[in-house]
Write an enzyme that holds these catalytic residues in place. Sequence first.
Site, PDB file in Angstrom:
ATOM      1  N   SER A 148       0.829  -1.202   0.000  1.00 28.90           N
ATOM      2  CA  SER A 148       0.000   0.000   0.000  1.00 28.90           C
ATOM      3  C   SER A 148       0.868   1.260   0.000  1.00 28.90           C
ATOM      4  CB  SER A 148      -0.970  -0.059   1.194  1.00 28.90           C
ATOM      5  OG  SER A 148      -1.959   0.898   1.046  1.00 28.90           O
ATOM      6  N   ASP A 224     -10.197  -5.515  -2.911  1.00 31.72           N
ATOM      7  CA  ASP A 224      -9.567  -4.488  -2.074  1.00 31.72           C
ATOM      8  C   ASP A 224     -10.439  -3.237  -2.112  1.00 31.72           C
ATOM      9  OD1 ASP A 224      -7.930  -2.326  -1.250  1.00 31.72           O
ATOM     10  OD2 ASP A 224      -6.119  -3.394  -1.874  1.00 31.72           O
ATOM     11  N   HIS A 257      -7.416  -5.915   1.159  1.00 35.20           N
ATOM     12  CA  HIS A 257      -6.205  -5.110   1.365  1.00 35.20           C
ATOM     13  C   HIS A 257      -5.411  -5.589   2.587  1.00 35.20           C
ATOM     14  CE1 HIS A 257      -4.007  -1.504   0.305  1.00 35.20           C
ATOM     15  NE2 HIS A 257      -4.028  -1.051   1.547  1.00 35.20           N
TER      16      HIS A 257
HETATM   17  N1  LIG Z   1      -8.893   0.748   8.247  1.00 35.09           N
HETATM   18  C1  LIG Z   1      -7.490   0.959   8.318  1.00 35.09           C
HETATM   19  C2  LIG Z   1      -7.069   1.815   7.156  1.00 35.09           C
HETATM   20  C3  LIG Z   1      -5.622   1.755   6.965  1.00 35.09           C
HETATM   21  C4  LIG Z   1      -5.208   0.474   6.327  1.00 35.09           C
HETATM   22  O1  LIG Z   1      -5.991  -0.275   5.708  1.00 35.09           O
HETATM   23  N2  LIG Z   1      -3.954   0.207   6.491  1.00 35.09           N
HETATM   24  C5  LIG Z   1      -3.374  -0.936   5.858  1.00 35.09           C
HETATM   25  C6  LIG Z   1      -2.223  -0.450   5.013  1.00 35.09           C
HETATM   26  S1  LIG Z   1      -2.765   0.866   3.928  1.00 35.09           S
HETATM   27  C7  LIG Z   1      -2.840  -1.906   6.894  1.00 35.09           C
HETATM   28  O2  LIG Z   1      -1.931  -2.655   6.606  1.00 35.09           O
HETATM   29  N3  LIG Z   1      -3.377  -1.883   8.111  1.00 35.09           N
HETATM   30  C8  LIG Z   1      -2.863  -2.633   9.227  1.00 35.09           C
HETATM   31  C9  LIG Z   1      -3.124  -4.118   9.240  1.00 35.09           C
HETATM   32  O3  LIG Z   1      -3.961  -4.616   8.483  1.00 35.09           O
HETATM   33  O4  LIG Z   1      -2.429  -4.797  10.031  1.00 35.09           O
HETATM   34  C10 LIG Z   1      -7.112   1.649   9.622  1.00 35.09           C
HETATM   35  O5  LIG Z   1      -7.804   2.595  10.007  1.00 35.09           O
HETATM   36  O6  LIG Z   1      -6.105   1.241  10.225  1.00 35.09           O
END
Ligand SMILES: N[C@@H](CCC(=O)N[C@@H](CS)C(=O)NCC(=O)O)C(=O)O
Length: 278
Positions: A148, A224, A257
Amino acid sequence: METLSRERAHGGEQVVCRHRSESTGTEMVFSVFVPPHAPGARLPVVWFLSGLSCTHANVTEKGEYRRVCAELGLVFVAPDTSPRGEGVPDDPDGAYDFGLGAGFYLDAVRAPFVEHYRMRRYVLDELPALIAAEFPVDLSRQGITGHSMGGHGALTLGLSNPNRFRAVSAFAPIVAPSQVPWGQKAFAGYLGSDRALWRRHDAVALIEDGARVPALLVDQGDADPFLTEQLRPELLREACAQAGIALTLRLQPGYTHSYYFVSSFMDDHLRWHAQRLG
Ligand SMILES: N[C@@H](CCC(=O)N[C@@H](CS)C(=O)NCC(=O)O)C(=O)O
């Protein structure tokens, strides 16, 4: 440098460290997996840059990279995604897509972010020097990948440093930050209104402006939720086709995602890197 934890895993060691960074002016935490190796060996290294809201811990705990890194003899390093700590400015509303956890792998030029938000310098210069001093890595064999926002980091740092990174790949990357809301917000905040400067941190624009790597591997889940508004891999496909870059872009049916997606294709990326790093 302080070792926060050291655990045996797959015959190697998963280490988490904290150090004082000159680039960011803060303490920074990163993780390193060192696979089993012969005494005195120097190993190829893959950098994994994480996405919005992450620290080193997300991929370290959920990335499922250790078994294959142990098999292939790859060191795997996961830096944090931004400076943190007292005095580090954040998004005024505390949003997840700017400020803490959202450094975008660039060096900010705008106040108040210019003082600490120097993630490009940190990832490109300071951290490799530290890793080479403390761990058995061969800096002539580096690959870079990420997820990402970290996919954006991997693509932009890889395209800007083709002689350093012999392999570049990404999971669900932001490919054209200048054209999507996450990137536009971050670039306006960190870089200001100079669109020429934005282009130096935008993978599609870098390719349009002449940056080249021999090949790219990109995986993207078709379920995603960020696909059509923020990620837009078709823009990378068009730029690579124009430029003659051998892009392998795989749309993976049903994947979102999350790290369930990242970990599902981690093996393929590590094998792809190992092939190119020798
Ligand atoms: N809904 C997420 C949006 C951000 C998101 O999706 N982050 C992704 C990378 S862009 C991620 O890897 N989140 C942490 C995880 O899944 O461990 C949040 O608020 O943390």
